[in-house]
Design an enzyme around this catalytic site. Sequence first.
Site, PDB file in Angstrom:
ATOM      1  N   HIS A 213      47.105   8.417 -60.339  1.00 26.61           N
ATOM      2  CA  HIS A 213      46.453   7.694 -59.248  1.00 26.61           C
ATOM      3  C   HIS A 213      45.214   6.969 -59.763  1.00 26.61           C
ATOM      4  O   HIS A 213      44.914   6.993 -60.951  1.00 26.61           O
ATOM      5  CB  HIS A 213      46.086   8.660 -58.131  1.00 26.61           C
ATOM      6  CG  HIS A 213      47.262   9.248 -57.415  1.00 26.61           C
ATOM      7  ND1 HIS A 213      47.655   8.841 -56.163  1.00 26.61           N
ATOM      8  CD2 HIS A 213      48.153  10.197 -57.788  1.00 26.61           C
ATOM      9  CE1 HIS A 213      48.734   9.519 -55.791  1.00 26.61           C
ATOM     10  NE2 HIS A 213      49.047  10.356 -56.771  1.00 26.61           N
TER      11      HIS A 213
ATOM     12  N   HIS B 112      50.929   5.176 -55.014  1.00 26.80           N
ATOM     13  CA  HIS B 112      50.095   4.299 -54.196  1.00 26.80           C
ATOM     14  C   HIS B 112      50.134   2.934 -54.879  1.00 26.80           C
ATOM     15  O   HIS B 112      49.648   2.778 -56.003  1.00 26.80           O
ATOM     16  CB  HIS B 112      48.665   4.823 -54.097  1.00 26.80           C
ATOM     17  CG  HIS B 112      48.550   6.054 -53.260  1.00 26.80           C
ATOM     18  ND1 HIS B 112      47.594   7.021 -53.466  1.00 26.80           N
ATOM     19  CD2 HIS B 112      49.290   6.479 -52.195  1.00 26.80           C
ATOM     20  CE1 HIS B 112      47.741   7.987 -52.569  1.00 26.80           C
ATOM     21  NE2 HIS B 112      48.764   7.681 -51.795  1.00 26.80           N
TER      22      HIS B 112
ATOM     23  N   GLU C 132      43.709  11.316 -61.753  1.00 29.47           N
ATOM     24  CA  GLU C 132      43.040  10.095 -61.307  1.00 29.47           C
ATOM     25  C   GLU C 132      42.467   9.415 -62.550  1.00 29.47           C
ATOM     26  O   GLU C 132      41.664   9.995 -63.277  1.00 29.47           O
ATOM     27  CB  GLU C 132      41.926  10.438 -60.320  1.00 29.47           C
ATOM     28  CG  GLU C 132      42.396  11.217 -59.085  1.00 29.47           C
ATOM     29  CD  GLU C 132      42.909  10.310 -57.980  1.00 29.47           C
ATOM     30  OE1 GLU C 132      42.764   9.083 -58.109  1.00 29.47           O
ATOM     31  OE2 GLU C 132      43.456  10.837 -56.988  1.00 29.47           O
TER      32      GLU C 132
ATOM     33  N   GLU D 258      47.230   1.349 -56.816  1.00 31.93           N
ATOM     34  CA  GLU D 258      46.605   2.117 -57.895  1.00 31.93           C
ATOM     35  C   GLU D 258      47.476   1.911 -59.127  1.00 31.93           C
ATOM     36  O   GLU D 258      48.497   2.579 -59.307  1.00 31.93           O
ATOM     37  CB  GLU D 258      46.468   3.579 -57.479  1.00 31.93           C
ATOM     38  CG  GLU D 258      45.553   3.730 -56.262  1.00 31.93           C
ATOM     39  CD  GLU D 258      45.527   5.135 -55.671  1.00 31.93           C
ATOM     40  OE1 GLU D 258      46.008   6.083 -56.329  1.00 31.93           O
ATOM     41  OE2 GLU D 258      45.020   5.269 -54.533  1.00 31.93           O
TER      42      GLU D 258
END
Length: 417
Positions: free
Chosen positions: A191, A85, A277, A88
């Site tokens: 991410h 992404h 994450e 990110e």
Amino acid sequence: MNWVATCCFFLGVTTVLCSLDFTYHDNKAVENYLKAINKNYSSITYLHSIGASVAGNQLWVLVIGLHPSHHMIGIPEMKYVANMHGNEVVGRELMLHLIEYLVTSYKTDMVISQLINNTRIHIMPSMNPDGFDASVQDCYGIIGRTNKNGYDLNRNFPDAFDLNPNPIQPETRAVMDWINNENFVLSANFHGGAVVASYPYDNANSENNEISPDNDFFKNLATLYATNHANMHQGVQCLNTAIFPNGITNGYLWYPVRGGMQDYNYIYGQCFEITIELSCCKYPDASMLSEFWSENKVALIEYIKQVHKGVKGQVFDLLGYPIPNAIVEVKDRNHIKPYKTNSNGEYYLLLLPGVYTVIVSASGVSTLQTVNIKESQNLYAMKQDFLLHLPTSSVNSHLQICTLLSFLSTILVIFCT
């Protein structure tokens, strides 16, 4: 400005030993830095592009290992992928700092040296360079999330549970080919927008619940990363996210993802992957990057070590030739797509310490072996080879194939030299 300072300036690095600065590096700076690392550490690095983005940006991968340019029998392959992404961005910078730490620690740090000597480590700082180009500094926005064609790359892979009608994008296809051409055993992708380690499955259906056959190992992987992270294990809660006990979650139970890279690796690539994450803010101020590196440094190294868990080996026929495409599975934990040996007859099974029954089969013949995997402090998985008593016709056919491959290999060597 002297030539060293000039060089470092264009590479986006500081002049103090020309070390990488804690700032955001654009795509050209990333490329220049990777090329400089490859040039200065050519004996343990191999730089290549696995393809190009929609806009033509190269998808660079730096490989670190004792034999970085090619697979060696018995040496497991692992990978890190960041910035799929585009907005990110923390993982993108962490990968650059990880590369620097690994290559500069070689031969001075015993653990890192052993890790590099016994592992082939692939690092892709950015899977979505076009998205990065389009992104803006924003904690919760979506500008730059997708590729240049507007597709979310983490919803773009073939899905084992639901038909994914989206056309496969160039970046996705490049990663799929990369997975198919290598022998990856372990992986993680990075991410932003939360602080948690998420493990498969990311998707499910009425016939398959969210619990994978290797749920115990996946939970252990996620827990290991979260525990070695400075605060992930504390269950950090970000805006509009849940509280994650111990800093881990099953992906599907968090929210279903159709066409995710994590499940594709596990189901189709025989590669255990979790999603990490890294930050509540997707694109935080550059002043925070040093802190993010400090928080994740130990976890990143400890995670790589996990590729040496479980059992590995080769499957041979009666003549001692390795058998490719032999099915190697642990009893009672069959995969959606059976795990098979590679072209060298190799298999790698990530397993926690315990007693397991391994079943090996090819050409209608099978054998099984009980293995007792014990906790090990070194970087060597338990080794267990298998011998299959194939029918004579299968052995002869296999011998002919091996002879042909050997002949072609000899011709290639002669031609290339």
